[in-house]
Design an enzyme around this catalytic site. Structure first.
Site, PDB file in Angstrom:
ATOM      1  N   SER A   1       0.852  -1.186   0.000  1.00 39.09           N
ATOM      2  CA  SER A   1       0.000   0.000   0.000  1.00 39.09           C
ATOM      3  C   SER A   1       0.886   1.233   0.000  1.00 39.09           C
ATOM      4  O   SER A   1       2.066   1.165   0.357  1.00 39.09           O
ATOM      5  CB  SER A   1      -0.892  -0.010   1.251  1.00 39.09           C
ATOM      6  OG  SER A   1      -1.496   1.240   1.477  1.00 39.09           O
TER       7      SER A   1
ATOM      8  N   TYR B   1      -2.990  -0.464  10.132  1.00 46.83           N
ATOM      9  CA  TYR B   1      -2.877  -0.839   8.713  1.00 46.83           C
ATOM     10  C   TYR B   1      -1.501  -0.455   8.172  1.00 46.83           C
ATOM     11  O   TYR B   1      -0.838  -1.240   7.495  1.00 46.83           O
ATOM     12  CB  TYR B   1      -3.986  -0.138   7.939  1.00 46.83           C
ATOM     13  CG  TYR B   1      -4.021  -0.417   6.458  1.00 46.83           C
ATOM     14  CD1 TYR B   1      -4.624  -1.579   5.966  1.00 46.83           C
ATOM     15  CD2 TYR B   1      -3.496   0.488   5.538  1.00 46.83           C
ATOM     16  CE1 TYR B   1      -4.682  -1.830   4.600  1.00 46.83           C
ATOM     17  CE2 TYR B   1      -3.548   0.248   4.179  1.00 46.83           C
ATOM     18  CZ  TYR B   1      -4.148  -0.907   3.714  1.00 46.83           C
ATOM     19  OH  TYR B   1      -4.203  -1.147   2.353  1.00 46.83           O
TER      20      TYR B   1
END
Length: 264
Positions: free
Chosen positions: A147, A160
């Protein structure tokens, strides 16, 4: 020659979390390039069945298997079943993931651990058991879905970001240990994409939509199909000497610090 380099006809690709969204987009790209798709999900069998039907409607050979990627016992049993029923896994895309948007100071430890388990520990578990067959065959491709939060922080996504940052180093260490067996391990870091989940905020005048469009040099949200090329490249012979690399598909966001508010 180029067709041979990118040819994945007949390869078996296991894509975790491929029942919807970016996981489905990447799996669709692989399937349309000739790979047999093994769809993993865990929320419901109905969702898996619907996804398999969607792949088959596009002329893709697809099979569905429901299992929890963070449960090693389920992973071992499911991989054994896939290899017996579909065939040896040539390509693994570790896409399954969750996010909990909570400020770190308010986040429960159990929630933090759950994000780490799904987003970081599960790629380790699934890869560990898939790679054994790849090592024996001296061939394999593993793609970990990272990501932009692997590189950047943002409010409310600390767990995350911690998981995705760790996934970058896990990818590099997998490559370090397995490259000598002709197994290439790399990652893809998606930017902001136009999916059904982002549809409510992708409207002119919405603060986040305006932020993303203005922050992205390409001046737009990504099309999920934009991930297909990167996935095919990292799954094919074209990437046989690419190891431990994270390919960011983000329209250039990570390439720039942005622009001052007084610039056009």
């Amino acid at each position: 020659m180029s067709q041979t380099l990118f040819d994945i006809t007949g390869k078996v690709a296991l894509v975790t979390g491929a029942t919807h969204g970016l996981g489905m987009a990447m799996a669709m790209g692989l399937g349309k390039s000739g790979a047999t798709i093994v769809v993993n999900g865990n929320s419901s069998q109905e969702k898996i069945d619907n996804a398999v039907a969607a792949y088959q409607k596009e002329g893709i050979t697809a099979f569905g298997y429901r299992f929890n990627v963070a449960d090693e016992t389920q992973v071992i049993a499911s991989i054994k079943k896939i290899e017996e029923e579909v065939g040896a896994i040539d390509i693994l895309v570790n896409n399954a993931g969750i996010i909990k948007r909570t400020p770190l100071v308010d986040m429960e430890v159990a929630d933090f651990k759950q994000v780490i388990d799904i987003d970081l520990v599960s790629p380790f578990i699934v890869s560990k058991h898939v790679v054994k067959g790849m090592i024996a065959r001296k061939a394999g491709k593993i793609i970990n879905i990272c990501s932009m939060m692997s590189e950047l922080g943002r409010n409310t996504v600390g767990a995350y970001a911690a998981a995705k940052g760790g996934l970058v180093m896990l990818t590099k260490n997998m490559a370090t240990e397995w490259a000598r067996f002709n197994v290439q391990v790399n990652g893809i870091g998606p930017g902001y994409f136009a999916t059904s989940q982002t549809a409510p905020i992708r409207v002119d005048g919405h603060p986040f939509n305006d932020f993303i469009v203005n922050r992205t040099p390409a001046k737009k949200w990504g099309d999920p199909n934009d991930l297909a090329g990167a996935t095919i490249f990292l799954s094919s012979k074209a990437s046989d000497f690419v190891n431990g690399h994270i390919l960011y598909v983000d329209g250039g966001i990570l390439a720039t610090i942005g622009k001052p508010s007084n610039e056009e």
